[in-house]
Design a protein around this motif. Structure first.
Motif, PDB file in Angstrom:
ATOM      1  N   MET A   1      31.966  34.657  57.146  1.00 25.55           N
ATOM      2  CA  MET A   1      33.401  34.733  56.852  1.00 25.55           C
ATOM      3  C   MET A   1      34.021  35.902  57.610  1.00 25.55           C
ATOM      4  SD  MET A   1      35.327  35.210  53.165  1.00 25.55           S
ATOM      5  CE  MET A   1      34.756  33.645  52.552  1.00 25.55           C
ATOM      6  N   ASP A   3      36.477  39.009  58.545  1.00 26.11           N
ATOM      7  CA  ASP A   3      36.853  40.146  57.707  1.00 26.11           C
ATOM      8  C   ASP A   3      38.259  39.998  57.145  1.00 26.11           C
ATOM      9  OD1 ASP A   3      34.463  41.398  57.847  1.00 26.11           O
ATOM     10  OD2 ASP A   3      35.024  42.754  59.474  1.00 26.11           O
ATOM     11  N   THR A   4      39.180  39.464  57.932  1.00 26.71           N
ATOM     12  CA  THR A   4      40.550  39.319  57.467  1.00 26.71           C
ATOM     13  C   THR A   4      41.201  38.161  58.213  1.00 26.71           C
ATOM     14  OG1 THR A   4      42.631  40.497  57.059  1.00 26.71           O
ATOM     15  CG2 THR A   4      41.505  40.932  59.142  1.00 26.71           C
ATOM     16  N   PRO A  49      38.708  43.223  53.478  1.00 29.99           N
ATOM     17  CA  PRO A  49      37.719  42.174  53.813  1.00 29.99           C
ATOM     18  C   PRO A  49      37.795  41.020  52.817  1.00 29.99           C
ATOM     19  CG  PRO A  49      36.752  44.345  54.056  1.00 29.99           C
ATOM     20  CD  PRO A  49      38.109  44.565  53.472  1.00 29.99           C
ATOM     21  N   LEU A  50      37.836  39.802  53.327  1.00 27.26           N
ATOM     22  CA  LEU A  50      38.093  38.634  52.483  1.00 27.26           C
ATOM     23  C   LEU A  50      37.083  38.508  51.351  1.00 27.26           C
ATOM     24  CD1 LEU A  50      39.063  36.045  55.240  1.00 27.26           C
ATOM     25  CD2 LEU A  50      40.569  37.116  53.569  1.00 27.26           C
ATOM     26  N   ARG A  51      35.842  38.886  51.606  1.00 26.39           N
ATOM     27  CA  ARG A  51      34.810  38.742  50.573  1.00 26.39           C
ATOM     28  C   ARG A  51      35.078  39.652  49.368  1.00 26.39           C
ATOM     29  NH1 ARG A  51      32.761  41.303  54.947  1.00 26.39           N
ATOM     30  NH2 ARG A  51      32.098  43.475  54.697  1.00 26.39           N
ATOM     31  N   SER A  52      35.895  40.703  49.556  1.00 21.58           N
ATOM     32  CA  SER A  52      36.172  41.636  48.455  1.00 21.58           C
ATOM     33  C   SER A  52      37.390  41.223  47.632  1.00 21.58           C
ATOM     34  CB  SER A  52      36.384  43.051  49.012  1.00 21.58           C
ATOM     35  OG  SER A  52      37.568  43.104  49.796  1.00 21.58           O
ATOM     36  N   GLU A  55      39.129  35.547  43.948  1.00 24.92           N
ATOM     37  CA  GLU A  55      39.105  34.169  44.437  1.00 24.92           C
ATOM     38  C   GLU A  55      40.513  33.610  44.639  1.00 24.92           C
ATOM     39  OE1 GLU A  55      38.209  30.405  45.659  1.00 24.92           O
ATOM     40  OE2 GLU A  55      36.922  32.180  45.579  1.00 24.92           O
ATOM     41  N   ARG A  58      42.213  35.361  47.555  1.00 21.11           N
ATOM     42  CA  ARG A  58      41.627  34.935  48.819  1.00 21.11           C
ATOM     43  C   ARG A  58      42.154  33.557  49.232  1.00 21.11           C
ATOM     44  NH1 ARG A  58      36.750  36.083  47.787  1.00 21.11           N
ATOM     45  NH2 ARG A  58      36.003  34.077  47.035  1.00 21.11           N
TER      46      ARG A  58
END
Length: 630
Positions: A1, A3-4, A49-52, A55, A58
């Motif tokens: 994925m 980062d942004t 960062p998208l993972r942080s 849901e 995002r």
């Protein structure tokens, strides 16, 4: 994925002011509306960062294609505009409410024998007049608390009111003047109802005529020497003005207007438009244009209106502009024809807002236009293609054998011929290198050209001798530039060319004239004219502005240090008294302009010491600030 997301704005583009932001998808549908006290700080949370991300957040960020923002004057304005746009666009990622009962209102219960002002979410109170809704409960409570100083309407419950009647003792609000206390007979019920009607009239129209009426009453009371009543009216007037200043994004329900803000410099102009319908901002629009010719504010206003309404948009009856266009009557006629073409009746009025809600909203439009112009310039200079084109154009215009990859620009600043300083700013590959900026103090100079010659001589000496302050290796200050720019015309260019000859160097020189599209070269009787839309002209403008800003900042620092030293030399003035004096007046210029009586108002200064300070400073007092090389 990743980062942004790819549409992440550059941090420097996002303002740090209060505002409202909207995320849109590729079809321009609004996905989410939010407000922020600090737009930059708030929006940065979405581009972690998208993972942080959570849901739901995002999904929203990934569904969006861009983000836009609108600057407002306060957090309260942001709350109200956020509410308006959530109701207008119904964004899928915002929490949706079934009806307006979820939002608080200000209600005045005229069906009661003694009307009461209250904050409520119940929209079905018999005989009540409602104002709102508001996005947050605290916002309306804060507004009501201020309004009670001007309109002391009861806010207590019926049980509390009856208890006060029986005991003949008012509550705390009655004691502090935020209730007229009809419960104990301080006013009659009819007089209290008139107060409640005044509150409703003010909230309904937010009309400054109410403030003007209170002001006239205050002046009449003062003229009759009724000073206690005049003081009460003064407090009421200040309270009303405070409420009027709190918000400009929600106007009276019947207001339909377009509010324009414009900002321009020598080369570009930015326009921001607020479309107000039914008292709410329903849309915004910003655009930046290159100005082909020098334009007056009136000419810009005329062209702005033609661009705004040449398409499918019909003008409302009120169009608010920062400056009336030339031939305003003819423009009003044209706008009226555009309105009729869309099947709407009524003439169009062009006005310049002077005060009140409309002026507040116009100021917000100006702030948004200024930000749009700043962002456009930043993006232009950050683009590699634009920078390369600018350097190539400049090379061709000046007749250089290679592109000027390192450019140094110099500006001289002084205060009425004293306190002379100069600045050197450095651009490499079209971008500023602030770590290589330099400041120069000039002890004495015959004129601006002499000052420029001294500065260039000192700077060029390092190209031969190297930087004595460098601890090891070769200082960047010792690298020769490909182009030296000086702020000024032929005299300054001649002084710079003489300094270059004396140093034995071979460096291209040019002077930036007042009109900016003119570059003066050594020995030429006619300037080089840069096209107004060329990238090279934008680069030259930025160099000039940066050098001037850096010089002025240094000169002000020197003035502050100089007056501190001068004041410290006066007998009887220690460090603490100098600090108090500067803090009281706020600047060196104001200290120098102060009279002995004004100086004596500062803590620790008697009439004798104040006269001594005044006498010591008055010979150096200069009313107007001048700057050289312009």
């Amino acid at each position: 994925m990743a980062d942004t997301v790819p549409y992440k704005p550059r941090p420097g583009e996002i303002p740090t002011t209060p505002g409202v932001y909207r995320f849109r998808d590729e079809h321009e549908r609004v996905l989410y509306v939010g407000k922020a006290k600090n737009l930059r700080q708030r929006l940065s949370n979405y581009f972690q960062p998208l993972r942080s991300l959570h849901e739901r957040t995002r999904r929203m960020v990934l569904s969006a294609a861009r983000v836009e923002w609108t600057i407002v004057g306060s957090e309260l304005e942001a709350l109200e505009l956020e509410y308006t746009w959530i109701k207008e666009f119904e964004p899928p990622f915002n929490v949706q409410f079934r009806d307006d009962k979820s939002y608080p209102y200000l209600a005045v219960t005229f069906a009661d024998d003694v009307p009461r002002a209250m904050v409520t979410r119940n929209h079905d109170i018999r005989g009540a007049r409602y104002f709102g809704p508001y996005a947050k409960t605290w916002a309306i409570r804060e507004t009501l608390d201020v309004l009670l100083k001007a309109f002391p309407v009861r806010t207590c419950s019926q049980a509390v009111y009856r208890k006060a009647e029986r005991s003949n003792r008012p509550c705390l609000l009655g004691d502090i003047g935020k209730c007229s206390a009809p419960c104990v007979g301080r006013v009659t019920k009819d007089e209290h109802r008139e107060i409640a009607e005044g509150l409703a009239e003010f909230m309904g129209g937010r009309d400054e005529r109410v403030v003007d009426d209170v002001r006239r009453q205050m002046q009449r009371a003062s003229a009759r020497e009724e000073f206690e009543r005049a003081a009460t009216l003064r407090d009421q007037m200040l309270a009303l003005e405070n409420v009027l200043s709190k918000t400009s994004v929600v106007l009276s329900d019947g207001v339909d207007a377009d509010v324009f803000g414009t900002v321009q410099d020598e080369l570009s102009a930015a326009v921001h438009l607020f479309s107000v319908r039914g008292g709410r901002i329903r849309g915004t629009r910003s655009w930046v244009v290159d100005t082909e010719l020098d334009m007056t504010p009136a000419e810009l206003s005329s062209q702005m209106l033609r661009v705004a309404y040449q398409g499918d948009d019909a003008p409302p009856r009120d169009v608010l502009v920062p400056t009336l266009p030339e031939s305003a009557d003819e423009v009003e006629t044209w706008l009226g024809e555009r309105r009729e073409a869309h099947g709407l009746r009524g003439a169009v009025r062009l006005r310049v807002p002077q005060r009140g809600d409309r002026k507040q909203l116009a100021d917000s439009a100006m702030a948004n236009a200024s930000h749009a112009l700043q962002v456009a310039k930043t993006r232009r200079t950050s683009d590699y293609g634009s920078r390369s084109a600018a350097l190539a154009d400049l090379q061709e215009a000046i007749g250089m054998t290679e592109a000027p990859l390192r450019i140094e620009c110099f500006d001289v600043s002084h205060l009425g011929g004293t306190g002379i300083v100069a600045s050197m700013v450095v651009f490499e590959d079209g971008l500023p290198r602030k770590d290589q900026y330099r400041k120069f103090k000039i002890a004495q100079a015959a004129d601006d050209t002499d000052a420029m010659h001294q500065v260039l001589t000192r700077r060029l000496r390092y190209l031969v001798d190297g930087d004595p302050e460098a601890s090891e290796g070769r200082s960047r200050f010792a690298y020769p530039p490909q182009l030296l720019l000086v702020d000024g015309g032929q005299p300054q260019v001649a002084a710079a060319a003489r300094a270059v000859r004396e140093s034995g160097q071979s460096i291209a020189i040019a002077g930036i004239a007042k009109r900016l599209e003119e570059l003066w070269l050594p020995g030429d009787d006619h300037p080089v004219i840069l096209p107004r839309t060329s990238e090279s002209l934008y680069l030259v403008q930025r160099l000039r502005d940066e050098a001037h800003r850096f010089a002025i900042t240094f000169q002000r620092q020197q003035r502050s240090s100089a007056i501190q030293s001068e004041l410290s030399a006066i007998p009887g003035l220690g460090e603490e008294r100098v600090r108090r004096l500067l803090k009281h007046f706020g600047s060196a210029k104001r200290v120098r302009a102060a009279s002995p009586e004004q100086i004596a108002e500062v803590q620790g200064f008697g009439p004798g010491l104040a006269e001594q300070v005044f006498t010591s400073l008055r010979t150096d007092t200069v009313e107007d600030e001048g700057r050289g090389g312009s």
